[in-house]
Design a protein around this motif. Structure first.
Motif, PDB file in Angstrom:
ATOM      1  N   ILE A 265      38.423  41.045  31.949  1.00 40.94           N
ATOM      2  CA  ILE A 265      37.003  41.010  32.329  1.00 40.94           C
ATOM      3  C   ILE A 265      36.890  41.321  33.819  1.00 40.94           C
ATOM      4  O   ILE A 265      37.509  40.638  34.655  1.00 40.94           O
ATOM      5  CB  ILE A 265      36.404  39.619  32.027  1.00 40.94           C
ATOM      6  CG1 ILE A 265      36.424  39.367  30.509  1.00 40.94           C
ATOM      7  CG2 ILE A 265      34.984  39.500  32.590  1.00 40.94           C
ATOM      8  CD1 ILE A 265      36.047  37.949  30.120  1.00 40.94           C
ATOM      9  N   PRO A 266      36.142  42.368  34.208  1.00 37.32           N
ATOM     10  CA  PRO A 266      36.070  42.742  35.625  1.00 37.32           C
ATOM     11  C   PRO A 266      35.367  41.659  36.452  1.00 37.32           C
ATOM     12  O   PRO A 266      34.482  40.949  35.956  1.00 37.32           O
ATOM     13  CB  PRO A 266      35.238  44.041  35.621  1.00 37.32           C
ATOM     14  CG  PRO A 266      35.194  44.490  34.194  1.00 37.32           C
ATOM     15  CD  PRO A 266      35.343  43.265  33.353  1.00 37.32           C
ATOM     16  N   LEU A 267      35.773  41.558  37.703  1.00 40.08           N
ATOM     17  CA  LEU A 267      35.191  40.579  38.622  1.00 40.08           C
ATOM     18  C   LEU A 267      33.667  40.716  38.680  1.00 40.08           C
ATOM     19  O   LEU A 267      32.936  39.721  38.640  1.00 40.08           O
ATOM     20  CB  LEU A 267      35.804  40.760  40.022  1.00 40.08           C
ATOM     21  CG  LEU A 267      35.252  39.890  41.139  1.00 40.08           C
ATOM     22  CD1 LEU A 267      35.503  38.408  40.867  1.00 40.08           C
ATOM     23  CD2 LEU A 267      35.884  40.280  42.483  1.00 40.08           C
ATOM     24  N   HIS A 268      33.190  41.959  38.711  1.00 44.20           N
ATOM     25  CA  HIS A 268      31.748  42.174  38.863  1.00 44.20           C
ATOM     26  C   HIS A 268      30.959  41.762  37.615  1.00 44.20           C
ATOM     27  O   HIS A 268      29.734  41.638  37.651  1.00 44.20           O
ATOM     28  CB  HIS A 268      31.450  43.640  39.217  1.00 44.20           C
ATOM     29  CG  HIS A 268      31.843  44.624  38.152  1.00 44.20           C
ATOM     30  ND1 HIS A 268      31.084  44.858  37.026  1.00 44.20           N
ATOM     31  CD2 HIS A 268      32.929  45.436  38.045  1.00 44.20           C
ATOM     32  CE1 HIS A 268      31.679  45.762  36.263  1.00 44.20           C
ATOM     33  NE2 HIS A 268      32.795  46.137  36.859  1.00 44.20           N
ATOM     34  N   SER A 269      31.679  41.562  36.463  1.00 40.48           N
ATOM     35  CA  SER A 269      30.993  41.179  35.226  1.00 40.48           C
ATOM     36  C   SER A 269      31.121  39.688  34.918  1.00 40.48           C
ATOM     37  O   SER A 269      30.576  39.226  33.911  1.00 40.48           O
ATOM     38  CB  SER A 269      31.560  41.970  34.043  1.00 40.48           C
ATOM     39  OG  SER A 269      31.246  43.339  34.144  1.00 40.48           O
ATOM     40  N   LYS A 270      31.812  38.944  35.763  1.00 38.91           N
ATOM     41  CA  LYS A 270      32.069  37.528  35.457  1.00 38.91           C
ATOM     42  C   LYS A 270      30.761  36.762  35.236  1.00 38.91           C
ATOM     43  O   LYS A 270      30.618  36.011  34.257  1.00 38.91           O
ATOM     44  CB  LYS A 270      32.873  36.888  36.587  1.00 38.91           C
ATOM     45  CG  LYS A 270      33.180  35.397  36.402  1.00 38.91           C
ATOM     46  CD  LYS A 270      34.116  34.908  37.492  1.00 38.91           C
ATOM     47  CE  LYS A 270      34.436  33.423  37.324  1.00 38.91           C
ATOM     48  NZ  LYS A 270      33.341  32.552  37.768  1.00 38.91           N
ATOM     49  N   LEU A 271      29.794  36.949  36.106  1.00 36.95           N
ATOM     50  CA  LEU A 271      28.534  36.228  35.986  1.00 36.95           C
ATOM     51  C   LEU A 271      27.810  36.625  34.695  1.00 36.95           C
ATOM     52  O   LEU A 271      27.232  35.766  34.007  1.00 36.95           O
ATOM     53  CB  LEU A 271      27.644  36.495  37.197  1.00 36.95           C
ATOM     54  CG  LEU A 271      26.277  35.794  37.184  1.00 36.95           C
ATOM     55  CD1 LEU A 271      26.447  34.281  37.111  1.00 36.95           C
ATOM     56  CD2 LEU A 271      25.470  36.186  38.431  1.00 36.95           C
ATOM     57  N   LYS A 272      27.867  37.910  34.357  1.00 37.99           N
ATOM     58  CA  LYS A 272      27.213  38.379  33.137  1.00 37.99           C
ATOM     59  C   LYS A 272      27.825  37.711  31.907  1.00 37.99           C
ATOM     60  O   LYS A 272      27.121  37.315  30.971  1.00 37.99           O
ATOM     61  CB  LYS A 272      27.326  39.899  33.039  1.00 37.99           C
ATOM     62  CG  LYS A 272      26.531  40.490  31.882  1.00 37.99           C
ATOM     63  CD  LYS A 272      26.485  42.015  31.972  1.00 37.99           C
ATOM     64  CE  LYS A 272      25.592  42.594  30.874  1.00 37.99           C
ATOM     65  NZ  LYS A 272      25.473  44.058  30.975  1.00 37.99           N
ATOM     66  N   TRP A 273      29.146  37.560  31.896  1.00 39.51           N
ATOM     67  CA  TRP A 273      29.828  36.899  30.785  1.00 39.51           C
ATOM     68  C   TRP A 273      29.437  35.422  30.718  1.00 39.51           C
ATOM     69  O   TRP A 273      29.226  34.887  29.632  1.00 39.51           O
ATOM     70  CB  TRP A 273      31.339  37.050  30.924  1.00 39.51           C
ATOM     71  CG  TRP A 273      31.858  38.336  30.353  1.00 39.51           C
ATOM     72  CD1 TRP A 273      31.871  39.558  30.952  1.00 39.51           C
ATOM     73  CD2 TRP A 273      32.412  38.530  29.049  1.00 39.51           C
ATOM     74  NE1 TRP A 273      32.406  40.503  30.109  1.00 39.51           N
ATOM     75  CE2 TRP A 273      32.755  39.901  28.936  1.00 39.51           C
ATOM     76  CE3 TRP A 273      32.672  37.692  27.966  1.00 39.51           C
ATOM     77  CZ2 TRP A 273      33.332  40.437  27.792  1.00 39.51           C
ATOM     78  CZ3 TRP A 273      33.256  38.225  26.820  1.00 39.51           C
ATOM     79  CH2 TRP A 273      33.565  39.590  26.744  1.00 39.51           C
TER      80      TRP A 273
END
Length: 478
Positions: A265-273
């Motif tokens: 999971i990319p760092l920039h997508s962590k919040l989205k997840w």
């Protein structure tokens, strides 16, 4: 109990697209959830309409006991996130697993010995990575065998599929010894075996926590999801597969603990997840008290017993970090792979209208490490109400001895006499010839001295001549 249909997932690894297709098939068959099995397979937990199977031609629906097909288990799920053998990368697993084109009739394990999430010896055919790149120990426990035996050669990565198939084909001979298996397989297929130069060493690691969002390196994360009832909602899984595809995540991994892990999971997508999990109300904060249990699939009695025992642990503030627990029935044909096993006994035939209560046995692994494959009986024929106290007793025993097994080994080693043993090492590739093991790749039996080897003897790996071997001294503790 009706045997549910299963989907064989090679090595417990599948793409988001494959999982989404399976979820859509499950929906089409009237299901609202799927489950995971202890062999890293997918289970359709309710009865389904077999007449609709033809609508989903990409899926092979299997009932293992009826169809004789088994799933291949692997520790691919642990690559990158747990201690690992340096050469055994995620890509290497996928190349190896790709070899098994047939429907295996035996349980196959493809395992890294440096991780603890996936058990090593629960298969009939257990490939366990060695320190030599692309070579594997092979441990066999064929049907009818009471013990697991080491194959007398290391197996080359690209020979694993054909060797396993050859083993299946010789079962008709009912081989009783590992030597017979080796001879029959060697006659059947050409291989690039390597001589065994030392025994397998399996380091002890506490059982890992495998849930929640966890960092990989500096810019990626892995997510572990566990649902205590082992019923994963299809709408959630389909939406998650879409999110994986959006993040270019190529693989999803099933664990033997009825959970799954998403890596990369990319760092920039962590919040989205995290928002995605919140939207579906997903709990990623289960206690280790309940995540380290292995239960039979769709066994409501076992699930009820586990809840009863975990509640008792929780109320008494008992820690079980590093331990694993299993519940099994007297008639189970699976091999134990947890530190502590709660075994339900067969009930005696009832007399008149008397209600007979279930009784249980408690077993524990040597040093509480299931990889030792040695289990001791702690108590027999105890009532359910006695189990919490006895399990707490075993947990305390585990923490008291934790670390002492290494100290005991050191004391034993210091008290041992040491002898020096001559071995010979190839100067070209560092392969060791040890007369204790011989060299089965060239029909050299154990206990053959180097001097007795024929003049045309060659290194089993690089084919360097006998003259390339240099004498080395190995210090051995007796």
């Amino acid at each position: 109990m009706i045997e549910p249909y299963r989907l064989m997932i090679n090595g417990g690894v599948l793409s988001p697209g494959e999982l989404k297709y399976i979820c859509e098939a499950a929906e089409g068959l009237g299901l609202d959830a799927i489950s995971f099995g202890s062999r890293q397979d997918i289970i359709f937990p309710e009865e389904i309409d077999e007449t609709k199977f033809s609508q989903f031609d990409k899926i092979q629906f299997v009932k293992p006991k009826r169809d004789g097909v088994e799933n291949i288990a692997s520790s691919y799920v642990s690559a990158e996130i747990l201690p690992s053998t340096s050469w055994l990368t995620s890509d290497r697993y996928l190349y190896v697993l790709e070899q098994f084109k047939h429907n295996p009739k035996l349980r196959i394990n493809v395992i890294d010995p440096k991780q603890r999430l996936v058990p090593l010896f629960t298969g009939n055919v257990n490939f366990i990575a060695s320190k030599h790149e692309d070579y594997w120990y092979l441990y066999l426990r064929l049907p009818g065998w009471k013990k697991t035996k080491m194959y007398p050669a290391l197996i080359y990565s690209w020979d694993m599929g054909k060797i396993e198939l050859a083993i299946e084909n010789i079962l008709i001979e009912e081989p009783e010894t590992i030597e017979t298996v080796f001879d029959l397989v060697s006659d059947a297929v050409d291989t690039n075996n390597r001589t065994v130069d030392k025994s397998l060493e399996v380091p002890f690691y506490p059982f890992p926590y495998y849930e929640g969002m966890n960092r990989i390196g500096t810019d990626r994360y892995w997510l572990g999801l566990y649902w205590r009832n082992n019923r994963y909602d299809i709408p959630f899984l389909k939406a998650m597969c879409d999110l994986c595809s959006e993040n270019k995540i190529g693989k999803i991994s099933i664990t033997p603990w009825k959970s799954f892990i998403v890596k990369g999971i990319p760092l920039h997508s962590k919040l989205k997840w995290e928002k995605f999990l919140g939207k579906f109300g997903i709990n990623v904060r289960h206690s280790m008290l309940e995540m380290n249990w292995h239960l039979p699939v769709n066994d409501k009695e076992a699930l009820s017993l586990k809840k009863y025992l975990v509640t008792n642990f929780d109320q008494n503030d008992i820690s079980t970090y590093g331990l694993t627990f299993g519940i099994k029935s007297y008639d189970s044909d699976t091999y134990n792979f947890t530190s502590i096993v709660v075994e339900k006994n067969r009930q005696p035939e009832s007399i008149s209208d008397f209600k007979i209560r279930d009784t249980y046995n408690l077993l524990y692994a040597k040093n509480f490490d299931p990889n030792t494959r040695q289990y001791f009986m702690h108590v027999q024929d105890v009532d359910k109400v006695e189990l919490p106290g006895l399990l707490m007793e075993l947990s305390q025993l585990y923490f008291e001895q934790l670390g002492t097994e290494k100290e005991e080994e050191d004391v034993q080693v210091s008290n041992m006499e040491t002898t020096e043993e001559d071995v010979y090492q190839c100067s070209e590739c560092m392969t060791v010839y040890n007369e204790v093991y011989g060299d089965v790749t060239q029909n050299i039996p154990p206990n053959t001295s180097f001097e007795s080897l024929p003049s045309d003897y060659e290194c089993s790996l690089c084919e360097a001549p006998k003259s390339s071997f240099e004498k080395k001294v190995l210090v051995k503790h007796n």
